[in-house]
Design an enzyme around this catalytic site. Structure first.
Site, mmCIF file in Angstrom:
data_model
loop_
_atom_site.group_PDB
_atom_site.id
_atom_site.type_symbol
_atom_site.label_atom_id
_atom_site.label_comp_id
_atom_site.label_asym_id
_atom_site.label_seq_id
_atom_site.Cartn_x
_atom_site.Cartn_y
_atom_site.Cartn_z
ATOM 1 N N HIS A 14 0.867 -1.189 0.000
ATOM 2 C CA HIS A 14 0.000 0.000 0.000
ATOM 3 C C HIS A 14 0.894 1.226 0.000
ATOM 4 C CE1 HIS A 14 -3.825 2.137 1.570
ATOM 5 N NE2 HIS A 14 -2.975 3.056 1.138
ATOM 6 N N HIS A 16 1.581 5.379 -1.665
ATOM 7 C CA HIS A 16 1.233 6.573 -2.436
ATOM 8 C C HIS A 16 2.514 7.170 -3.014
ATOM 9 C CE1 HIS A 16 -2.943 6.819 -0.936
ATOM 10 N NE2 HIS A 16 -2.427 6.299 0.165
ATOM 11 N N LYS A 100 -9.141 -0.706 -6.193
ATOM 12 C CA LYS A 100 -9.233 -0.055 -4.895
ATOM 13 C C LYS A 100 -10.615 0.558 -4.700
ATOM 14 C CE LYS A 100 -7.938 1.735 -0.941
ATOM 15 N NZ LYS A 100 -6.683 2.442 -0.662
ATOM 16 N N HIS A 137 -10.469 0.750 1.477
ATOM 17 C CA HIS A 137 -10.308 1.673 2.605
ATOM 18 C C HIS A 137 -11.530 1.457 3.486
ATOM 19 C CE1 HIS A 137 -8.960 5.667 4.353
ATOM 20 N NE2 HIS A 137 -10.141 5.470 4.934
ATOM 21 N N HIS A 175 -4.632 -0.988 5.700
ATOM 22 C CA HIS A 175 -4.293 -0.179 6.874
ATOM 23 C C HIS A 175 -5.301 -0.329 8.012
ATOM 24 C CE1 HIS A 175 -7.194 2.472 5.003
ATOM 25 N NE2 HIS A 175 -6.338 3.023 4.181
ATOM 26 N N ASP A 248 1.248 2.536 3.580
ATOM 27 C CA ASP A 248 0.404 3.716 3.364
ATOM 28 C C ASP A 248 1.242 4.981 3.472
ATOM 29 O OD1 ASP A 248 -1.873 5.174 2.796
ATOM 30 O OD2 ASP A 248 -2.671 5.122 4.829
#
Length: 346
Positions: A14, A16, A100, A137, A175, A248
């Protein structure tokens, strides 16, 4: 006392990376240690089609410094207009690893997410048919639900009904931040896995709020009570293959973090592996670190483990990590655990 630990090269399930100048600045921080990463698609505009995923992957590879090896695992952003055929074609081509699901408004750049879950049922059914994992999420966004309860409510109200309505759907609860999340994973079969972040193993909500607001500890899902942090640590260090690393790591420039409405996200790509070695050693579980960081994720995603290795060394003096990573967009603060760390990647 263990002074050195060599493990299979880890992956980040995970991550970004953003785009443009930020992508160029933060990508080397991940590629230095990790072989692969699940790349979050919540850009502006989001990555919703196979063609957009291919273009984003090209930009990532163009930003990778010479001499570094890294495999970005691309993800499509699920919307109520997502075409099941496009998803299946992108997956069959090997381009896209997962889809996602963001509840609309749950986190950064999630406005295009799902409000009516019945509208995405055809996509989920196609994913179950082809064995494609759904990353989600796991928070509701109803204003009447306390922010510290949103993960637990999501499990009961949305996740469990989705899984019951879509047999065979393989799901990653990303997460997780609560004992509720840990317990739900443990109570279910191998089609359900969960990622745990580095920072949620280290901080609880006191770290954000006590003694003044600490914007660089603010993340979504927000850190919870200490009992939940301890449940996450027990899960991560247990050896249970359903739990694996997803940092994350989420870069924002300092002015965006330190503003009157600060962005959510902790940037941990730079020092995650050293911090994990510290955590796992504290819990007398260094022998479980390789499973959590390098083996459980590939097993769930049905991918081979990385061929290379990574060596962590414990030194007498505390390690000094950079305070910030500099990008052409501005500085990004590196997550500070708040205590000395003696492990480093060598």
């Amino acid at each position: 006392m263990t002074k050195s630990l060599t493990i299979t090269r880890p992956d980040d399930w995970h991550l970004h990376l953003r785009d443009g100048a930020m992508l160029k600045a933060v990508l080397p921080e991940t590629a230095r240690h990790f072989g692969r990463a699940i790349i979050m698609p919540n850009l502006v505009p989001p990555v919703v089609t196979g063609a957009q995923a291919a273009a984003y992957k090209d930009r990532i590879m163009a930003a990778l410094p010479a001499g570094m090896s890294f495999d970005p695992l691309m993800v499509l952003y699920l919307t109520e207009d997502t075409d099941p055929a496009d998803v299946a074609a992108a997956h069959a081509s090997g381009l896209v690893t997962s889809v996602k699901l963001y509840p609309a408004g749950a986190t950064t750049n999630s406005a295009s997410g799902v409000q009516d879950f019945d509208k995405v049922r055809p996509v989920l059914e196609k994913m179950a048919e082809i064995g494609m994992p759904l990353c989600l999420h796991g928070e509701v966004t109803d204003h009447e639900i306390d922010i510290f309860d949103r993960e637990a409510v999501f499990i009961d109200r949305i996740l469990d009904p989705i899984r019951k309505a879509t047999p065979g759907l393989r799901v990653v609860m990303e997460h997780i931040t609560t004992k509720d999340g840990v317990d739900y994973v443990k109570a279910n079969d191998a089609d359900l896995g969960a990622t745990i972040t580095t920072h949620h193993l280290i901080i609880n909500r006191n770290h954000i709020l006590v003694g003044g607001i600490k914007p660089h500890y603010y993340c979504l899902p927000v850190a919870k009570r200490e009992e939940h942090r301890l449940a996450l640590r027990e899960a991560a260090t247990s050896g249970d293959a359903r739990f694996f690393l997803g940092t994350d790591s989420a870069p924002h420039v300092d002015p965006a973090k330190e503003s009157g409405c600060g962005c959510a996200g902790c940037f941990t790509a730079t020092n995650t592996m050293a911090l994990l070695a510290h955590v796992f050693e504290e819990d007398d579980a260094l022998d479980k670190l390789e499973g959590f960081a390098s083996k459980n994720g590939p097993a769930f995603y049905r991918l081979p483990e990385n061929k290379g290795t990574l060596t962590l060394t414990k030194q007498d003096a505390p390690v000094t990590f950079p305070d910030k990573i500099h990008s052409d967009d501005g500085p990004v603060t590196v997550f500070d655990p708040g205590y000395p760390v003696h492990w480093t990647v060598t």
